[in-house]
Enzyme design. Structure first.
Site, PDB file in Angstrom:
ATOM      1  N   SER A 183      17.295 -47.111   8.410  1.00  0.00           N
ATOM      2  CA  SER A 183      16.889 -47.391   9.794  1.00  0.00           C
ATOM      3  C   SER A 183      16.636 -46.124  10.590  1.00  0.00           C
ATOM      4  O   SER A 183      15.648 -46.023  11.321  1.00  0.00           O
ATOM      5  CB  SER A 183      17.975 -48.227  10.499  1.00  0.00           C
ATOM      6  OG  SER A 183      18.155 -49.463   9.881  1.00  0.00           O
ATOM      7  N   ALA A 241      19.124 -59.794  10.040  1.00  0.00           N
ATOM      8  CA  ALA A 241      17.933 -60.607  10.296  1.00  0.00           C
ATOM      9  C   ALA A 241      16.627 -59.851  10.087  1.00  0.00           C
ATOM     10  O   ALA A 241      15.606 -60.218  10.660  1.00  0.00           O
ATOM     11  CB  ALA A 241      17.979 -61.196  11.705  1.00  0.00           C
ATOM     12  N   THR A 245      13.066 -52.636  11.806  1.00  0.00           N
ATOM     13  CA  THR A 245      11.791 -52.009  12.150  1.00  0.00           C
ATOM     14  C   THR A 245      11.177 -52.675  13.365  1.00  0.00           C
ATOM     15  O   THR A 245      10.668 -51.997  14.271  1.00  0.00           O
ATOM     16  CB  THR A 245      10.832 -52.077  10.954  1.00  0.00           C
ATOM     17  OG1 THR A 245      11.430 -51.404   9.842  1.00  0.00           O
ATOM     18  CG2 THR A 245       9.509 -51.406  11.285  1.00  0.00           C
ATOM     19  N   ALA A 274       3.762 -53.022  11.691  1.00  0.00           N
ATOM     20  CA  ALA A 274       4.679 -53.271  10.577  1.00  0.00           C
ATOM     21  C   ALA A 274       5.275 -54.667  10.660  1.00  0.00           C
ATOM     22  O   ALA A 274       5.450 -55.231  11.735  1.00  0.00           O
ATOM     23  CB  ALA A 274       5.799 -52.239  10.572  1.00  0.00           C
ATOM     24  N   GLU A 283      14.657 -58.938   3.744  1.00  0.00           N
ATOM     25  CA  GLU A 283      15.371 -60.114   3.245  1.00  0.00           C
ATOM     26  C   GLU A 283      14.543 -61.027   2.349  1.00  0.00           C
ATOM     27  O   GLU A 283      15.053 -61.589   1.381  1.00  0.00           O
ATOM     28  CB  GLU A 283      15.907 -60.933   4.426  1.00  0.00           C
ATOM     29  CG  GLU A 283      17.041 -60.274   5.161  1.00  0.00           C
ATOM     30  CD  GLU A 283      17.601 -61.184   6.240  1.00  0.00           C
ATOM     31  OE1 GLU A 283      18.697 -61.722   6.037  1.00  0.00           O
ATOM     32  OE2 GLU A 283      16.935 -61.346   7.273  1.00  0.00           O
TER      33      GLU A 283
END
Length: 768
Positions: A495, A532, A536, A716, A721
Site C-alpha cells: 500500500s 475490501a 488503491t 486503476a 481479493e
C-alpha cells in the site's frame, strides 16, 4: 499500455522492503515494554457446557503470578468489531472448545502457562450443534437465547439492515439477507429443464505466519498504549474503547508492521484482557497467541452449505435461479466487521449472469465451532465454487461448451445482476475471451505426463468495489520534499509503495522526493484501515485529493510571485511556471515561503460515493489438470487467469496479488480444511494444516485486460481479493472433464475422486 507517465506502470520495489529483510521493521512481537508481564488464557475443552464453578486459588498462589481474572472477576461487557455478542471471559456458558474462561498475568510466559493449568473449572456439558443446517432446525440447542438484546459498536445509522430479520422460530441465526426479482416459481414453470445441486465447503484458516500479539500499557496520565497485530487501527481503537469503557481519545494504537493478514487480523483478540490485567497490576501486559490458539480460537473462513436450483431453455438461456447459502458462523459473530454481521459473498450467488427470475438468500448461523470472521473475499470462494460448479453441470447436461454457455449468459454493460445492481464499465466478455485464448481452450488437450487423464475447466467470478472513507495529509517540507501522512497500515500488499507512486506522479516529483509517513493513531489522520480491496481505490484517491490540494496552494503561491492568476500556473517535472515567463519555481523554492516555519500541511479526503456505485471487477480462470483414475490423485498442470486491473500502477504488486490469490485458491481447491471433529480442531498447527508450497504451484499464465477506466487513481481497479474465488471451481470442472465425476465439496482430495469414480463404476455395473 502507452508509457506516458514517469512512475505509473513501473516495477517499483516496495519501500519497506529493506527494513523488513534487515530486521529493522518493528512488528508487534518485537515490542518489549519495560516492566512487561505476560498474559495467558485458559480455554474451554468443551464445545458447549455450563460453567459450574471456577477455583483460581492455585494460580493466584503461584510465585510470579500478579493477577488472575475469571468470568466473575471481569466486567460483564460484551465486545465485538461491530456486533457485541462475545464476553470478555465466559461467565456462565462456554460455546466452543477454545472459549476463554480465565486469564493470568505473570513474570514470564512459562509461569503464566503453568498458572492457567492450576485453575480448576467444573463444567456441565450441554448438547452441541456442529452442522449449520441442523443449527436452524427445530429442536436445535439455542446458543444465544438473548441474541436480540446484543448491541452494536457504534449504533448503526438509521435504515441500516440489521441482523435477525427472519422469523423468531428459526434458531441460531446471526444474520439473514435476500435478493429477488421476477417470480422464480413462474420461471421454473417456463423453463425447459431444471437442475438442482448442493455444495459444501469447510472452514479454513488464513495461514499467516505472524501470530496475534496484544500489548497494553497504561501511562501515568491514564492514556492506554496498544501495540497489536491489527489491520484497522482507528476502528480498532473505537472497538477497544467500548470494550474497556475508556474514551477513544485516551487510547493510542502505536504503529507496527503486520506480518500477513488475509482478513484475519481485524478483531480485538486479547487486548481487552491485557488492559484489565494491566489496570490490576499497574504494569504493561502482553498476550501472544501460539498456533494452537490461532487455529482453535481465531477468525476462520466460514464453512458453508449451498443449494442451487436453476431453470434453463434448451438453447442454454438462463431463466430462473433459486440459491440458498447457510454459513457456519461459529460460536460468535463478534469477529465480523459489518453491523449486519453478514458476508459480502452471498450477493454473488447469481454471479455475473443474466436471469429473468431470481430468489437468493443467505444466513450466517451460530454453531459450537470456532468463531468465523473474514478471510480474503469473504463468502465468495464458497459461493463461486458452488455457482461455477453448478453452471458447468448445467452446460454439460445441455451439451454446450462451458465457454460458450457462459459467454451467452454473462451480463452486458449496464444490465442488472441477480442481486439487482447495475454496473457500468464491465469487462466480462473481454476478460473471458482473453483468458480462453491464452489457455488454448479450443486446442486439443495435451497427453498426460503421468499417464492419467487430462481435463480442462473454466470458472469466472466478479466482485464489487471495496467501500470506505480515508484521509491523507500532504506536507511540503522545508527542504522541498513532500511527505504524505497516512493512517493506513500495510500487511504486505504494498500500500505505501502505491501511495508513493501516486503522490510522486501527481506532484511530478522523483520518487525519492516523496516520503510516506505511517504512524500511530495520535500521529495519523483517520483511516478505515485495510480490507475490501479498497487500498488503491479509497486510500489512493485520498492521497490524490491531498496532492491536488497541495498543488493548488503551491500554484497560488507561485502565482503571487509571478504576478499572474493561479489558473495560468502550470506544474511540470517539479517546476511551476506560466506561459511567457522567463523563470520557474520548484518545490524547494516555494518551501521557503510556505514551509519556512515547518511542514506546510493540507488534508485530502475520499469517501466512496455509495455502496453500489461504480463498476465490478472480473476474473476468468482456466485449469488444466491430470487425474490418475487408479488413485484419484489430482495434479494441476497449468493455470491461466484473466483479470481487469484498469490501469496497472505497479506491475510487481499486481502480479504478486494475482499469484498470491490464485495460490490461495489452489490451496482452497485441493488441500485446505480446518478439520473440526465434535467441536475440536484436529489439525491445529502449520504442520498438520496443509497450505500450498512452491512445489505445489503449477505454471501460471496471467492475462491483464487494461482499459484505464477504473475508479482509482489513473483509472486503476482493485485486484487483491477477486483472484482467489474462481480457482477451486475451475479445478473441479477440470476434474470432471478429465474423468467424468463431479466433486461437490472442497477440498478436492484423491479420496473423494477415487470414491466418486468407484461409485460411478458401481452404478454403471448395476445399469448393465
Amino acid at each position: 499500455m502507452t508509457d506516458t507517465t514517469s512512475h505509473i506502470g513501473k516495477r517499483i520495489p516496495r519501500i519497506e522492503g529493506p527494513s523488513k529483510v534487515t530486521g529493522e521493521a518493528l512488528y508487534a512481537a518485537d515490542v518489549m515494554v519495560p516492566g512487561m508481564l505476560w498474559g495467558r488464557t485458559l480455554r474451554s475443552p468443551h464445545p458447549h457446557a455450563r460453567i459450574v464453578s471456577v477455583n483460581a486459588s492455585g494460580a493466584r498462589e503461584l510465585e510470579g503470578v500478579h493477577a488472575v481474572l475469571t468470568g466473575r472477576d471481569a466486567p460483564p461487557t460484551m465486545v465485538g468489531r461491530m456486533f457485541r455478542d462475545l464476553p470478555l471471559l465466559a461467565r456462565d456458558v462456554v460455546r466452543f472448545a477454545g472459549d476463554r474462561v480465565a486469564a493470568v498475568a505473570a513474570e514470564s510466559v512459562e509461569i503464566a502457562a503453568a498458572a492457567v493449568e492450576l485453575i480448576d473449572v467444573e463444567y456441565e456439558p450441554l448438547p452441541a450443534v456442529f452442522d449449520p443446517v441442523e443449527a436452524t432446525s427445530e429442536g436445535a440447542p439455542v446458543l444465544h437465547p438473548d441474541v436480540r438484546s446484543y448491541g452494536y459498536v457504534p449504533d448503526p445509522p438509521p435504515g441500516w439492515p440489521l441482523p435477525h430479520l427472519i422469523p423468531d422460530d428459526v434458531p441460531n441465526v446471526q444474520s439473514y439477507v435476500k435478493w429477488s426479482h421476477g417470480d422464480v416459481e413462474q420461471g421454473f414453470a417456463e423453463s425447459d429443464l431444471v437442475f438442482e445441486n448442493e455444495y459444501r465447503t469447510p472452514p479454513t484458516h488464513q495461514g499467516y505466519i505472524e501470530p496475534s500479539v496484544s500489548t497494553v500499557r497504561i501511562g501515568e496520565d491514564g492514556r492506554v498504549q496498544v501495540w497489536m497485530t491489527h489491520k484497522n487501527p482507528f476502528p480498532g481503537r473505537a472497538w477497544l474503547a467500548q470494550a474497556i469503557g475508556v474514551p477513544e481519545d485516551d487510547i493510542v494504537f502505536e504503529f507496527v508492521r503486520i506480518g500477513g493478514d488475509f482478513g484475519g487480523k481485524g478483531d480485538l483478540r486479547d487486548a481487552p484482557l491485557a488492559y484489565h490485567l494491566a489496570r490490576l497490576t499497574g504494569r504493561p501486559v502482553r498476550f501472544a497467541m501460539d498456533y494452537d490458539e490461532e487455529f482453535a480460537a481465531a477468525s476462520t473462513r466460514h464453512g458453508s452449505v449451498i443449494r442451487m436450483k436453476t431453470g434453463v431453455r434448451r438453447d442454454g438461456t438462463l431463466v430462473a435461479h433459486r440459491a440458498e447459502a447457510i454459513f457456519d458462523g461459529g460460536a460468535y459473530a463478534a469477529y465480523k466487521p459489518r453491523p449486519e454481521v453478514h458476508l459480502v459473498g452471498p450477493r454473488h450467488l447469481g454471479g455475473g449472469y443474466r436471469f429473468e427470475h431470481v430468489f437468493m438468500d443467505a444466513a450466517c448461523v451460530y454453531t459450537n465451532h470456532v468463531p468465523a470472521g473474514f478471510m480474503r473475499a469473504p463468502g465468495e470462494p464458497q459461493v463461486i465454487f458452488a455457482l461455477e460448479s453448478h453452471m458447468d453441470a448445467v452446460a454439460g447436461e445441455l451439451g454446450l461448451d462451458p465457454y460458450e454457455f457462459r459467454r451467452r449468459n454473462l451480463l452486458a454493460d449496464g444490465e442488472p445482476s441477480a442481486a439487482g445492481h447495475r454496473k457500468t464499465g464491465l469487462q466480462f466478455q473481454a476478460v473471458l475471451d482473453a483468458a480462453v485464448d491464452a489457455a488454448g481452450w479450443h486446442e486439443p488437450k495435451p497427453s498426460a505426463p503421468g499417464g492419467g487423464r487430462v481435463g480442462r475447466g473454466l470458472a469466472v467470478s466478479n466482485q464489487k468495489l471495496g467501500t470506505g472513507f480515508s484521509v491523507a495529509v500532504a506536507m511540503l517540507l522545508p527542504g522541498g520534499e513532500v511527505a504524505v501522512r497516512t493512517g493506513v497500515p500495510d500487511a504486505g500488499v504494498g500500500s505505501h509503495t502505491m501511495l508513493r507512486q501516486v503522490a510522486a506522479e501527481l506532484l511530478t516529483l522523483p520518487l525519492d522526493a516523496v516520503r510516506i509517513l505511517p504512524g500511530s493513531t495520535d500521529e495519523s489522520p483517520w483511516d478505515m484501515g485495510l480490507g475490501a480491496s479498497r487500498h488503491t481505490y479509497v486510500h489512493g484517491q485520498a492521497v490524490a485529493s491531498a496532492c491536488a490540494e497541495l498543488t493548488g496552494k503551491l500554484k497560488e503561491t507561485a502565482a503571487e510571485s509571478f504576478g499572474v492568476p493561479p489558473e495560468e500556473v502550470t506544474l511540470e517535472r517539479g517546476t511551476f511556471s506560466h506561459p511567457g515567463g522567463d523563470r520557474g519555481l520548484g518545490f524547494a523554492d516555494l518551501a521557503g515561503t510556505l514551509a519556512a516555519d515547518g511542514p506546510f500541511a493540507v488534508p485530502g479526503r475520499f469517501l466512496h460515493p455509495g455502496d453500489e456505485a461504480g463498476t465490478e471487477c472480473f476474473s476468468a480462470q482456466i485449469a488444466e489438470v491430470e487425474v490418475d483414475p487408479e488413485t484419484g490423485q489430482v495434479r494441476v498442470l497449468r493455470l491461466t487467469t484473466g483479470n481487469d486491473p484498469g490501469t496497472v500502477i505497479n506491475p510487481l504488486m499486481v502480479e504478486g496479488q494475482i499469484e498470491g490469490g490464485v495460490v490461495q485458491g489452489l490451496g482452497y481447491a485441493l488441500m485446505e480444511e480446518l478439520r473440526i471433529v465434535d467441536g475440536h480442531v484436529t489439525n491445529g498447527s502449520l504442520v498438520d494444516y496443509r497450505i500450498p508450497t512452491a512445489a505445489d504451484v503449477p505454471p501460471l499464465t496471467r492475462v491483464l485486460v487494461e482499459d484505464g477506466t477504473g475508479p482509482g487513481p489513473f483509472g486503476a481497479r482493485p485486484i487483491a481479493e477477486y483472484t482467489v474465488a474462481a480457482t477451486a471451481p475451475a479445478i473441479a470442472n477440470a476434474v470432471f472433464d478429465a474423468v467424468g465425476v463431479r466433486i461437490t465439496s472442497t477440498p478436492i482430495t484423491a479420496e473423494k475422486v477415487w470414491r466418486a469414480l468407484h461409485a460411478a463404476e458401481s452404478r454403471e455395473g448395476r445399469a448393465s
